[in-house]
Design a protein around this motif. Structure first.
Motif, PDB file in Angstrom:
ATOM      1  N   ASP A 123       0.810  -1.266   0.086  1.00  0.00           N
ATOM      2  CA  ASP A 123      -0.109   0.081  -0.020  1.00  0.00           C
ATOM      3  C   ASP A 123       0.795   1.185  -0.011  1.00  0.00           C
ATOM      4  OD1 ASP A 123      -2.260  -1.695   0.007  1.00  0.00           O
ATOM      5  OD2 ASP A 123      -2.518  -1.262   1.994  1.00  0.00           O
ATOM      6  N   PHE A 124       1.885   1.217   0.832  1.00  0.00           N
ATOM      7  CA  PHE A 124       2.896   2.400   0.797  1.00  0.00           C
ATOM      8  C   PHE A 124       3.444   2.641  -0.585  1.00  0.00           C
ATOM      9  CE2 PHE A 124       7.415   3.526   1.161  1.00  0.00           C
ATOM     10  CZ  PHE A 124       7.088   4.921   2.055  1.00  0.00           C
ATOM     11  N   LEU A 125       3.843   1.358  -1.114  1.00  0.00           N
ATOM     12  CA  LEU A 125       4.595   1.739  -2.353  1.00  0.00           C
ATOM     13  C   LEU A 125       3.598   2.258  -3.601  1.00  0.00           C
ATOM     14  CD1 LEU A 125       6.866  -1.411  -2.196  1.00  0.00           C
ATOM     15  CD2 LEU A 125       7.667   1.010  -2.203  1.00  0.00           C
ATOM     16  N   THR A 126       2.469   1.637  -3.530  1.00  0.00           N
ATOM     17  CA  THR A 126       1.293   2.187  -4.524  1.00  0.00           C
ATOM     18  C   THR A 126       1.019   3.485  -4.258  1.00  0.00           C
ATOM     19  OG1 THR A 126       0.280  -0.115  -4.568  1.00  0.00           O
ATOM     20  CG2 THR A 126      -0.838   1.506  -5.378  1.00  0.00           C
ATOM     21  N   GLU A 127       0.895   3.990  -3.118  1.00  0.00           N
ATOM     22  CA  GLU A 127       0.697   5.560  -2.938  1.00  0.00           C
ATOM     23  C   GLU A 127       1.614   6.298  -3.401  1.00  0.00           C
ATOM     24  OE1 GLU A 127      -0.805   8.352   0.643  1.00  0.00           O
ATOM     25  OE2 GLU A 127      -0.438   6.336   0.994  1.00  0.00           O
ATOM     26  N   TYR A 128       3.001   5.727  -2.959  1.00  0.00           N
ATOM     27  CA  TYR A 128       4.297   6.436  -3.495  1.00  0.00           C
ATOM     28  C   TYR A 128       4.210   6.806  -4.916  1.00  0.00           C
ATOM     29  CZ  TYR A 128       8.924   8.006  -2.703  1.00  0.00           C
ATOM     30  OH  TYR A 128      10.134   8.810  -2.530  1.00  0.00           O
ATOM     31  N   ALA A 129       4.035   5.496  -5.613  1.00  0.00           N
ATOM     32  CA  ALA A 129       3.884   5.451  -7.235  1.00  0.00           C
ATOM     33  C   ALA A 129       2.701   6.500  -7.870  1.00  0.00           C
ATOM     34  CB  ALA A 129       3.602   3.989  -7.637  1.00  0.00           C
ATOM     35  N   HIS A 163       7.054  10.922  -1.668  1.00  0.00           N
ATOM     36  CA  HIS A 163       7.007  10.277  -0.551  1.00  0.00           C
ATOM     37  C   HIS A 163       5.842  10.303   0.271  1.00  0.00           C
ATOM     38  CE1 HIS A 163       8.049   8.324   3.520  1.00  0.00           C
ATOM     39  NE2 HIS A 163       9.436   8.123   2.937  1.00  0.00           N
ATOM     40  N   PRO A 164       5.024   9.290   0.626  1.00  0.00           N
ATOM     41  CA  PRO A 164       3.612   9.571   1.111  1.00  0.00           C
ATOM     42  C   PRO A 164       3.153   9.731   2.625  1.00  0.00           C
ATOM     43  CG  PRO A 164       3.986   7.250   0.949  1.00  0.00           C
ATOM     44  CD  PRO A 164       5.044   8.065   0.427  1.00  0.00           C
ATOM     45  N   SER A 165       4.468  10.072   3.029  1.00  0.00           N
ATOM     46  CA  SER A 165       4.312  10.317   4.771  1.00  0.00           C
ATOM     47  C   SER A 165       3.613  11.602   4.905  1.00  0.00           C
ATOM     48  CB  SER A 165       5.691  10.406   5.387  1.00  0.00           C
ATOM     49  OG  SER A 165       6.431  11.326   4.915  1.00  0.00           O
ATOM     50  N   SER A 166       3.064  11.900   6.184  1.00  0.00           N
ATOM     51  CA  SER A 166       2.414  13.094   6.219  1.00  0.00           C
ATOM     52  C   SER A 166       3.088  14.025   6.510  1.00  0.00           C
ATOM     53  CB  SER A 166       1.441  12.737   7.661  1.00  0.00           C
ATOM     54  OG  SER A 166       0.653  11.765   7.405  1.00  0.00           O
ATOM     55  N   ILE A 167       4.257  13.808   7.132  1.00  0.00           N
ATOM     56  CA  ILE A 167       5.328  14.980   7.260  1.00  0.00           C
ATOM     57  C   ILE A 167       5.962  15.515   5.804  1.00  0.00           C
ATOM     58  CG2 ILE A 167       7.407  13.644   7.673  1.00  0.00           C
ATOM     59  CD1 ILE A 167       7.571  15.673  10.178  1.00  0.00           C
ATOM     60  N   TYR A 168       6.004  14.592   4.859  1.00  0.00           N
ATOM     61  CA  TYR A 168       6.642  15.110   3.641  1.00  0.00           C
ATOM     62  C   TYR A 168       5.616  15.987   2.929  1.00  0.00           C
ATOM     63  CZ  TYR A 168       9.178  14.401  -0.817  1.00  0.00           C
ATOM     64  OH  TYR A 168       9.893  14.512  -1.867  1.00  0.00           O
ATOM     65  N   GLN A 169       4.336  15.394   3.057  1.00  0.00           N
ATOM     66  CA  GLN A 169       3.282  16.246   2.346  1.00  0.00           C
ATOM     67  C   GLN A 169       2.951  17.482   2.928  1.00  0.00           C
ATOM     68  OE1 GLN A 169       1.908  15.074  -0.600  1.00  0.00           O
ATOM     69  NE2 GLN A 169       3.550  13.508  -0.365  1.00  0.00           N
ATOM     70  N   SER A 170       3.372  17.720   4.223  1.00  0.00           N
ATOM     71  CA  SER A 170       3.057  18.820   4.882  1.00  0.00           C
ATOM     72  C   SER A 170       3.977  19.933   4.381  1.00  0.00           C
ATOM     73  CB  SER A 170       3.194  18.858   6.402  1.00  0.00           C
ATOM     74  OG  SER A 170       4.343  18.518   6.858  1.00  0.00           O
ATOM     75  N   ILE A 171       5.185  19.375   4.151  1.00  0.00           N
ATOM     76  CA  ILE A 171       6.291  20.384   3.479  1.00  0.00           C
ATOM     77  C   ILE A 171       6.213  20.873   2.266  1.00  0.00           C
ATOM     78  CG2 ILE A 171       8.763  20.344   3.087  1.00  0.00           C
ATOM     79  CD1 ILE A 171       9.251  18.467   5.422  1.00  0.00           C
ATOM     80  N   SER A 196       4.182  21.155  12.497  1.00  0.00           N
ATOM     81  CA  SER A 196       4.327  21.188  13.892  1.00  0.00           C
ATOM     82  C   SER A 196       3.656  20.438  14.726  1.00  0.00           C
ATOM     83  CB  SER A 196       4.074  22.682  14.334  1.00  0.00           C
ATOM     84  OG  SER A 196       2.592  23.218  14.195  1.00  0.00           O
ATOM     85  N   GLN A 197       2.440  19.786  14.498  1.00  0.00           N
ATOM     86  CA  GLN A 197       1.698  18.931  15.217  1.00  0.00           C
ATOM     87  C   GLN A 197       2.463  17.562  15.042  1.00  0.00           C
ATOM     88  OE1 GLN A 197      -2.463  18.599  14.093  1.00  0.00           O
ATOM     89  NE2 GLN A 197      -2.734  16.625  15.255  1.00  0.00           N
ATOM     90  N   LEU A 198       2.663  17.079  13.908  1.00  0.00           N
ATOM     91  CA  LEU A 198       3.639  15.943  13.837  1.00  0.00           C
ATOM     92  C   LEU A 198       4.974  15.816  14.444  1.00  0.00           C
ATOM     93  CD1 LEU A 198       2.999  15.645   9.753  1.00  0.00           C
ATOM     94  CD2 LEU A 198       1.945  13.891  11.650  1.00  0.00           C
ATOM     95  N   ILE A 199       5.667  17.363  14.480  1.00  0.00           N
ATOM     96  CA  ILE A 199       6.826  17.167  15.066  1.00  0.00           C
ATOM     97  C   ILE A 199       6.668  16.922  16.769  1.00  0.00           C
ATOM     98  CG2 ILE A 199       8.671  18.514  15.887  1.00  0.00           C
ATOM     99  CD1 ILE A 199       9.279  17.598  13.270  1.00  0.00           C
ATOM    100  N   ASN A 200       5.662  17.727  17.357  1.00  0.00           N
ATOM    101  CA  ASN A 200       5.165  17.849  18.668  1.00  0.00           C
ATOM    102  C   ASN A 200       4.765  16.239  19.064  1.00  0.00           C
ATOM    103  OD1 ASN A 200       5.712  20.453  19.158  1.00  0.00           O
ATOM    104  ND2 ASN A 200       3.553  20.870  18.694  1.00  0.00           N
TER     105      ASN A 200
END
Length: 411
Positions: free
Chosen positions: A178-184, A189-197, A206-210
């Motif tokens: 699922d991770f790879l399919t979403e990446y493709a 990168h499908p991670s929430s922190i990557y998408q927030s950047i 900031s919420q994810l960092i906290n």
């Protein structure tokens, strides 16, 4: 030079490319109408022209690939033409010739995902004479990755640029199909922190960092894999600051620096180059202040400013560091190491390759040698500019040294 800079259709190309790079959901319908009007007036607005301008925009604004495909499909419907069909045919051939272009790979994957290109057509085009097939479809690619990644298989990991964070690799709850399919399908990168950047969403970041409660993760690193849509981000490690610089995410960039003063020491050449690619002037100046700008960094920044159409940044770099001034460190160093820079052929080629007419006209205003224009224009499918270039006066007996070196001569 006025033959080039004052040509009406080249001015029109310049305006169209600038508008395409700034395309958005809010203005793309207006842009379709505008292009329809121009097409009715100019025979030069043909399928080759449209393919060139759409593909080049995809290369310099890879985050807009989906919108650009939507634009071209709706333009085809509105004009009762075959411009989108033509694009789908040529992109496969271009990908075969440029297999390392992540942007082209993502375009084909996206067109496949929305059922605009069939699996059979992809295989038919991309299979070489020796029977080798560069499989870019994520269903089979996922299986290949998941079946081979391990700490014991470093060669495979390096080939797919999956290295460093083996804990993430071994955690199949994260690194699964699922991770790879979403990446493709996302191309990033499908991670929430990557998408927030990417979206410069400071609240989410900031919420994810906290939630992490680990200050060492304030400037953590990412490792891209083969599904990354942008070639410049593929195959390297980059931290949060680098990613902020690349996407011009000023709020998160400042947040990271404000919360850890020592992080500023992690700004390196890569961060500066990414900042120029992203085009955010505030981030660029912070990076330039933090890094010793040697001639090679400056040169790379100049080329990236042309590639990503950061034209104000380009002029600032050229004028600040004296790219064409013989007495400057930049000029002397590049000449000493035999960079093809004396007459500006590299910046000229980048300008034509990425349809950056503003930079091209600026170079002409500096009196740059025009002899390579015909050959470079043919190389990057700008046939109108190539035709104009043939009307320029040439000395057939004494050709430019740089033309001779790079086989750019049109004779």
């Amino acid at each position: 030079y006025e033959l080039i800079t004052e040509d009406h259709f080249l001015q029109l190309q310049k305006e169209l490319h600038e508008r395409m790079t700034n395309i958005s959901e809010d203005n793309y319908e207006e842009l379709i109408d505008h292009l329809c009007e121009i097409k009715a007036e100019y025979d030069e607005i043909n399928n080759d022209f449209l393919y060139n301008i759409i593909l080049t925009t995809c290369l310099v604004r890879s985050q807009k690939i989906e919108l650009l495909m939507k634009f071209l499909r709706e333009f085809e419907e509105k004009t009762n033409g075959d411009s989108f069909k033509y694009f789908k045919k040529l992109i496969l051939t271009d990908l075969k010739d440029n297999p390392n272009s992540n942007e082209m790979r993502f375009i084909v994957r996206y067109l496949y995902s929305i059922k605009e290109i069939s699996e059979e057509k992809i295989k038919l085009t991309l299979t070489t004479k020796t029977g080798k097939f560069d499989d870019i479809l994520y269903e089979t690619e996922n299986e290949k990755i998941l079946n081979n990644i391990s700490v014991e298989n470093p060669d495979f990991n390096i080939m797919y640029h999956i290295f460093g964070q083996y804990s993430m690799i071994d955690d199949r709850k994260v690194f699964n199909n699922d991770f790879l399919t979403e990446y493709a399908t996302k191309g990033s990168h499908p991670s929430s922190i990557y998408q927030s950047i990417i979206n410069d969403d400071l609240d989410s970041f900031s919420q994810l960092i906290n939630e992490n409660q680990d200050t060492s993760k304030l400037n953590d690193s990412f490792y891209s894999i083969i599904y990354e849509r942008n070639t410049d981000l593929f195959g390297i490690e980059y931290n949060y600051l680098d990613l902020c610089a690349f996407y011009g995410s000023e709020k998160i960039f400042n947040f990271i620096l404000m919360n850890d003063k020592e992080i500023q020491q992690t700004i390196e050449a890569q961060t500066v180059i990414f900042a120029v690619s992203g085009g955010n002037s505030s981030i660029i100046h912070k990076c330039v202040e933090a890094v010793q700008m040697d001639p090679f960094i400056i040169y790379k920044c100049i080329l990236k400013s042309i590639q990503y159409n950061r034209n104000e940044v380009f002029e600032w770099l050229v004028e600040t560091y004296g790219l064409f001034k013989k007495g400057t460190d930049l000029y002397q160093t590049l000449s000493r190491f035999k960079f093809v820079m004396k007459e500006g052929n590299n910046v000229l080629e980048y300008s034509i390759q990425f349809n950056n007419f503003e930079t091209l006209f600026y170079l002409f205003s500096l009196g740059i040698d025009y002899q390579p224009i015909f050959s470079i224009s043919m190389l990057y499918n700008n046939f109108y500019l190539a035709n104009l270039a043939l009307k320029l006066p040439y000395d057939c007996n004494v050709s430019s040294k740089k033309v001779q070196v790079n086989n750019y001569s049109p004779f």
